[in-house]
Write an enzyme that holds these catalytic residues in place. Structure first.
Site, mmCIF file in Angstrom:
data_model
loop_
_atom_site.group_PDB
_atom_site.id
_atom_site.type_symbol
_atom_site.label_atom_id
_atom_site.label_comp_id
_atom_site.label_asym_id
_atom_site.label_seq_id
_atom_site.Cartn_x
_atom_site.Cartn_y
_atom_site.Cartn_z
ATOM 1 N N PRO A 133 16.134 -34.327 24.542
ATOM 2 C CA PRO A 133 16.121 -34.832 25.892
ATOM 3 C C PRO A 133 14.708 -34.271 26.718
ATOM 4 C CG PRO A 133 17.812 -33.453 25.543
ATOM 5 C CD PRO A 133 17.147 -33.597 23.962
ATOM 6 N N ASN A 134 14.416 -35.349 27.428
ATOM 7 C CA ASN A 134 13.418 -35.127 28.478
ATOM 8 C C ASN A 134 12.267 -34.943 28.022
ATOM 9 O OD1 ASN A 134 15.420 -35.633 30.464
ATOM 10 N ND2 ASN A 134 16.235 -33.448 30.139
ATOM 11 N N ARG A 193 7.866 -34.397 34.432
ATOM 12 C CA ARG A 193 8.769 -33.112 34.400
ATOM 13 C C ARG A 193 8.249 -31.762 34.538
ATOM 14 N NH1 ARG A 193 12.513 -30.582 30.127
ATOM 15 N NH2 ARG A 193 14.028 -29.247 31.111
ATOM 16 N N TYR A 211 5.891 -27.393 31.988
ATOM 17 C CA TYR A 211 5.613 -27.995 30.589
ATOM 18 C C TYR A 211 4.264 -28.614 30.398
ATOM 19 C CZ TYR A 211 10.543 -27.452 30.182
ATOM 20 O OH TYR A 211 11.731 -26.896 30.010
ATOM 21 N N GLU A 243 11.197 -24.606 14.394
ATOM 22 C CA GLU A 243 11.718 -24.699 15.732
ATOM 23 C C GLU A 243 10.559 -24.468 16.646
ATOM 24 O OE1 GLU A 243 15.103 -23.239 18.893
ATOM 25 O OE2 GLU A 243 14.440 -21.923 17.543
ATOM 26 N N ARG A 252 12.768 -17.068 30.288
ATOM 27 C CA ARG A 252 13.472 -17.962 31.327
ATOM 28 C C ARG A 252 14.765 -17.810 31.333
ATOM 29 N NH1 ARG A 252 11.960 -24.003 30.148
ATOM 30 N NH2 ARG A 252 12.820 -24.155 32.101
#
Length: 145
Positions: free
Chosen positions: A9-10, A17, A22, A98, A107
């Site tokens: 998502p996103n 965003r 990012y 990943e 974070r």
């Protein structure tokens, strides 16, 4: 050998965003990076898939069985919540890496758990979009390309 890059998502909102986290490159730039990196790593093909829906991500992992040799996955927000994606990755047993654009380990506390990562042989974080190129190279090495 074929690779599949799955984005959660996103990620379709890259460049819009939170560019301070990012970056300013858009999703099309990410797709181009994956295509170039896959070719350079020796893959005969790469598909880049994105969905904002958990079930669609699970479906795409399952559909990869028997047709895809390796997976790079950025489950995005589902990283920290989706046992379903973890179970799908374990079920197909396709080598997977990943990847996260940001350094998730630096974070918020809730970002410190990765369910999908439990089914991956490597995790790349904090390298921006180039982390995808790194992940595809690791995947190619694992597959003997």
């Amino acid at each position: 050998m074929k690779a599949l890059v799955i984005n959660g998502p996103n990620l379709n909102m890259l460049g819009i965003r939170e560019p301070n986290i990012y970056g300013s490159d858009n999703y099309e730039a990410l797709v181009e990076i994956c295509q170039t990196a896959a070719e350079e790593a020796g893959f005969t093909g790469v598909e880049v898939f994105q969905s904002n829906h958990e079930g669609a991500l699970v479906d795409r992992v399952q559909e990869a069985y028997g047709t895809i040799d390796g997976i790079v996955i950025n489950p995005a927000a589902y990283t920290h919540t989706s046992v379903a994606i973890l179970d799908a990755l374990k079920a197909v047993a396709i080598p997977a890496v990943e990847v996260h654009i940001s350094a998730v380990e630096e974070r918020e506390d809730f970002r410190q758990i990765s369910y999908a990562g439990m089914a991956c042989f490597a995790t790349i974080t904090g390298e921006g979009l180039q982390g995808y190129a790194h992940a595809l190279q690791l995947l190619a090495e694992k597959l003997g390309l």
